[in-house]
Design a protein around this motif. Structure first.
Motif, PDB file in Angstrom:
ATOM      1  N   VAL A  39       0.855  -1.177   0.000  1.00 51.63           N
ATOM      2  CA  VAL A  39       0.000   0.000   0.000  1.00 51.63           C
ATOM      3  C   VAL A  39       0.900   1.238   0.000  1.00 51.63           C
ATOM      4  O   VAL A  39       1.825   1.333   0.798  1.00 51.63           O
ATOM      5  N   GLN A  40       0.627   2.177  -0.902  1.00 48.96           N
ATOM      6  CA  GLN A  40       1.485   3.343  -1.117  1.00 48.96           C
ATOM      7  C   GLN A  40       1.120   4.512  -0.208  1.00 48.96           C
ATOM      8  O   GLN A  40       1.048   5.649  -0.666  1.00 48.96           O
ATOM      9  N   HIS A  41       0.918   4.237   1.060  1.00 48.70           N
ATOM     10  CA  HIS A  41       0.494   5.294   1.972  1.00 48.70           C
ATOM     11  C   HIS A  41       1.112   5.070   3.346  1.00 48.70           C
ATOM     12  O   HIS A  41       1.415   3.943   3.723  1.00 48.70           O
ATOM     13  N   THR A  42       1.260   6.147   4.108  1.00 55.09           N
ATOM     14  CA  THR A  42       1.862   6.051   5.436  1.00 55.09           C
ATOM     15  C   THR A  42       0.834   5.964   6.551  1.00 55.09           C
ATOM     16  O   THR A  42       1.211   5.890   7.722  1.00 55.09           O
ATOM     17  N   THR A  43      -0.444   5.948   6.211  1.00 54.97           N
ATOM     18  CA  THR A  43      -1.484   5.817   7.227  1.00 54.97           C
ATOM     19  C   THR A  43      -2.447   4.664   6.927  1.00 54.97           C
ATOM     20  O   THR A  43      -3.616   4.684   7.303  1.00 54.97           O
ATOM     21  N   ALA A  44      -1.936   3.648   6.231  1.00 53.02           N
ATOM     22  CA  ALA A  44      -2.690   2.421   5.971  1.00 53.02           C
ATOM     23  C   ALA A  44      -1.692   1.271   5.967  1.00 53.02           C
ATOM     24  O   ALA A  44      -0.492   1.473   5.754  1.00 53.02           O
ATOM     25  N   GLY A  45      -2.188   0.073   6.200  1.00 49.69           N
ATOM     26  CA  GLY A  45      -1.328  -1.099   6.211  1.00 49.69           C
ATOM     27  C   GLY A  45      -1.959  -2.245   5.453  1.00 49.69           C
ATOM     28  O   GLY A  45      -3.114  -2.164   5.003  1.00 49.69           O
ATOM     29  N   VAL A  46      -1.179  -3.322   5.309  1.00 47.34           N
ATOM     30  CA  VAL A  46      -1.658  -4.541   4.658  1.00 47.34           C
ATOM     31  C   VAL A  46      -1.294  -5.711   5.564  1.00 47.34           C
ATOM     32  O   VAL A  46      -0.166  -5.794   6.057  1.00 47.34           O
ATOM     33  N   VAL A  47      -2.266  -6.604   5.778  1.00 47.10           N
ATOM     34  CA  VAL A  47      -2.037  -7.782   6.609  1.00 47.10           C
ATOM     35  C   VAL A  47      -2.655  -9.012   5.953  1.00 47.10           C
ATOM     36  O   VAL A  47      -3.545  -8.891   5.102  1.00 47.10           O
ATOM     37  N   VAL A  48      -2.170 -10.187   6.338  1.00 50.07           N
ATOM     38  CA  VAL A  48      -2.817 -11.450   5.982  1.00 50.07           C
ATOM     39  C   VAL A  48      -3.518 -11.925   7.239  1.00 50.07           C
ATOM     40  O   VAL A  48      -2.892 -12.115   8.290  1.00 50.07           O
ATOM     41  N   GLN A  49      -4.838 -12.082   7.133  1.00 47.73           N
ATOM     42  CA  GLN A  49      -5.634 -12.449   8.293  1.00 47.73           C
ATOM     43  C   GLN A  49      -6.974 -12.992   7.798  1.00 47.73           C
ATOM     44  O   GLN A  49      -7.317 -12.852   6.627  1.00 47.73           O
ATOM     45  N   GLU A  50      -7.740 -13.572   8.689  1.00 47.79           N
ATOM     46  CA  GLU A  50      -9.068 -14.067   8.348  1.00 47.79           C
ATOM     47  C   GLU A  50     -10.001 -12.888   8.079  1.00 47.79           C
ATOM     48  O   GLU A  50      -9.936 -11.870   8.769  1.00 47.79           O
ATOM     49  N   ALA A  51     -10.883 -13.040   7.084  1.00 46.30           N
ATOM     50  CA  ALA A  51     -11.760 -11.939   6.675  1.00 46.30           C
ATOM     51  C   ALA A  51     -13.158 -12.026   7.290  1.00 46.30           C
ATOM     52  O   ALA A  51     -14.063 -11.340   6.842  1.00 46.30           O
ATOM     53  N   GLU A  52     -13.338 -12.805   8.331  1.00 45.03           N
ATOM     54  CA  GLU A  52     -14.633 -12.935   8.991  1.00 45.03           C
ATOM     55  C   GLU A  52     -15.046 -11.570   9.537  1.00 45.03           C
ATOM     56  O   GLU A  52     -14.225 -10.831  10.084  1.00 45.03           O
ATOM     57  N   SER A  53     -16.317 -11.200   9.388  1.00 46.78           N
ATOM     58  CA  SER A  53     -16.762  -9.837   9.687  1.00 46.78           C
ATOM     59  C   SER A  53     -16.517  -9.429  11.138  1.00 46.78           C
ATOM     60  O   SER A  53     -16.115  -8.293  11.405  1.00 46.78           O
ATOM     61  N   GLY A  54     -16.753 -10.311  12.083  1.00 49.64           N
ATOM     62  CA  GLY A  54     -16.513  -9.979  13.481  1.00 49.64           C
ATOM     63  C   GLY A  54     -15.041  -9.737  13.760  1.00 49.64           C
ATOM     64  O   GLY A  54     -14.674  -8.804  14.485  1.00 49.64           O
ATOM     65  N   LEU A  55     -14.187 -10.567  13.171  1.00 51.08           N
ATOM     66  CA  LEU A  55     -12.751 -10.385  13.353  1.00 51.08           C
ATOM     67  C   LEU A  55     -12.285  -9.088  12.689  1.00 51.08           C
ATOM     68  O   LEU A  55     -11.445  -8.372  13.245  1.00 51.08           O
ATOM     69  N   ARG A  56     -12.866  -8.756  11.555  1.00 54.32           N
ATOM     70  CA  ARG A  56     -12.499  -7.493  10.904  1.00 54.32           C
ATOM     71  C   ARG A  56     -12.869  -6.309  11.790  1.00 54.32           C
ATOM     72  O   ARG A  56     -12.104  -5.340  11.884  1.00 54.32           O
ATOM     73  N   GLN A  57     -13.996  -6.361  12.469  1.00 54.76           N
ATOM     74  CA  GLN A  57     -14.352  -5.313  13.427  1.00 54.76           C
ATOM     75  C   GLN A  57     -13.370  -5.309  14.599  1.00 54.76           C
ATOM     76  O   GLN A  57     -12.966  -4.253  15.076  1.00 54.76           O
ATOM     77  N   ASP A  58     -12.984  -6.520  15.045  1.00 55.50           N
ATOM     78  CA  ASP A  58     -12.003  -6.623  16.127  1.00 55.50           C
ATOM     79  C   ASP A  58     -10.664  -6.027  15.716  1.00 55.50           C
ATOM     80  O   ASP A  58     -10.002  -5.363  16.525  1.00 55.50           O
ATOM     81  N   ILE A  59     -10.260  -6.246  14.485  1.00 52.13           N
ATOM     82  CA  ILE A  59      -8.996  -5.688  13.991  1.00 52.13           C
ATOM     83  C   ILE A  59      -9.050  -4.163  14.052  1.00 52.13           C
ATOM     84  O   ILE A  59      -8.126  -3.511  14.528  1.00 52.13           O
ATOM     85  N   ALA A  60     -10.148  -3.586  13.568  1.00 52.92           N
ATOM     86  CA  ALA A  60     -10.291  -2.126  13.607  1.00 52.92           C
ATOM     87  C   ALA A  60     -10.243  -1.611  15.040  1.00 52.92           C
ATOM     88  O   ALA A  60      -9.563  -0.616  15.337  1.00 52.92           O
ATOM     89  N   SER A  61     -10.919  -2.281  15.960  1.00 53.33           N
ATOM     90  CA  SER A  61     -10.898  -1.872  17.367  1.00 53.33           C
ATOM     91  C   SER A  61      -9.505  -2.014  17.964  1.00 53.33           C
ATOM     92  O   SER A  61      -9.032  -1.141  18.702  1.00 53.33           O
TER      93      SER A  61
END
Length: 131
Positions: A39-61
């Motif tokens: 990702v060509q930005h300094t305020t975003a990242g890239v990860v390999v992780q499960e895409a389950e909706s609850g986990l995605r909310q957990d990642i953001a939190s």
């Protein structure tokens, strides 16, 4: 070497976007080697992780809780030092093995763009090297 680029629109200050399908589309059908998603930005990242909706909310939190929102020197410029620091911890790239045009992701693995300072338009570069 093969290079593809695509853009991602985010809709919240901190969120995740599953870009696995876009990454798959960017890999040539006959490619074997390594795929780097950057990702060509300094305020975003890239990860390999499960895409389950609850986990995605957990990642953001979790990302929100990594760094306090206020009290940083850079905030004097554009009030987003916390986003820079969160993205720094996440990293701007992941590398995935590729075999015959397929990323060798595990059953539950997906490629997620993690937005730390949205909503924004983010540029992603997919590079495939090897033979």
């Amino acid at each position: 070497m093969h290079i593809e680029r695509f853009s991602v629109e985010t809709d919240a200050r901190t969120t995740t976007v599953d870009v696995t399908g876009r990454v798959r589309e960017a890999i040539p059908a006959d490619a074997s080697g390594l795929c780097t998603v950057y990702v060509q930005h300094t305020t975003a990242g890239v990860v390999v992780q499960e895409a389950e909706s609850g986990l995605r909310q957990d990642i953001a939190s979790f990302v929100d809780g990594l760094v306090p929102d206020e009290g940083w020197q850079h905030d004097r410029i554009d009030d987003n030092a916390d986003s820079h620091l969160r993205a720094m911890v996440l990293g701007s790239a992941v590398t995935i093995p590729v075999d015959e045009g397929e990323p060798m992701l595990g059953t539950w693995q997906s490629v997620l763009l993690v937005e730390c300072d949205g909503p924004r338009t983010r540029n992603v570069v997919v590079t495939v090297t090897g033979g």
